[in-house]
Design an enzyme around this catalytic site. Structure first.
Site: not given
Lengths: 70, 191
Positions: B79, B166, B168
């Protein structure tokens, strides 16, 4: 280009290490000179703009810019 | 293997750390003001997301530029970490056509490396106001979505990777596999 940025650009060209990208060489000299990241981006942008306009590589552009401003 | 997570103030920095920990990597979160020389012996870095508008507030991204310049190992920007990488190498970022905080369908354009062994399309979680507008020279786009033309990119010359979405967070399908593939790239780089 401010004189201190020009000086750092000149140092980047002269102190270029084997396999150095322009970004790596310029970043090293800017940090050594205590200049801020914004100055780095502006200087790099000037080199890239010159490079695209004149269809050169970035090292030749940096040399040409330095010569122009002598 | 030792992979540090550089904290750019992102809301999910700790999740990046946790995924790496789960993958049995030696890891810790380090402030982005840490000088490169104080990172010690690391095999890779993850540049976390963060709040700064990277195009105008690059100063808030600390020493990310120094890490990118000095690293002779792989780096994954996520990001804001991606936006920083794009600006650093002469690309550009700006407000996204549509700011997103939602699931988006990802279309993989280059199936090797980060996306090895994954489907050609799957859902990922987005949380961003800005996006990469112009990819830097010597970078290639690895994936896109209907709302963002640069969801993933990598340097052609160096082991630098970047993701807009993302990996994660749990809402991203195959997020763990993307991290696992990044770690494989780190192993490959060391050979």
């Amino acid at each position: 280009m401010r004189p201190e940025c020009r000086q750092a650009l000149s140092a980047a060209v002269h102190n270029r290490r084997r396999d150095d990208d322009m970004e790596q060489a310029l970043g090293r000299e800017f940090r050594k000179a205590g200049l801020i990241y914004h100055d780095y981006l502006e200087t790099m942008d000037e080199v890239r703009t010159h490079m695209r306009k004149n269809k050169m590589d970035c090292w030749d552009s940096a040399k040409a810019i330095l010569k122009e401003k002598e | 293997m030792r992979v540090f997570v550089v904290d750019n103030g992102g809301q999910w920095t700790h999740r990046e750390w946790r995924v790496l920990k789960y993958l049995q990597v030696e890891t810790k979160i380090v402030p982005n003001t840490t000088p490169f020389d104080q990172l010690g012996q690391v095999d890779a870095l993850v540049l976390s997301g963060g709040a700064p508008d990277v195009a105008s507030e690059a100063g808030r991204m600390g020493n990310n530029g120094e890490y990118i310049d000095k690293a002779d190992f792989p780096i994954l920007g996520i990001c804001a970490g991606m936006h920083f990488m794009a600006n650093h190498f002469g690309g550009s970022t700006g407000p996204a056509i549509r700011a997103e905080f939602s699931k988006t369908r990802l279309y993989v354009d280059e199936a090797d490396g980060l996306f090895a062994g994954l489907p050609k399309e799957f859902d990922v979680w987005e949380s961003h106001n800005d996006e990469v507008k112009n990819v830097p020279e010597r970078f290639e786009v690895l994936a896109h979505s209907n709302t963002c033309k640069v969801e993933a990119m990598r340097s052609i010359k160096r082991p630098l990777y970047a993701l807009q979405f993302h990996p994660e967070v749990e809402n991203t399908d195959f997020g763990m596999d993307i991290f696992r593939n990044f770690l494989k790239q780190v192993e490959e780089w060391q050979k």
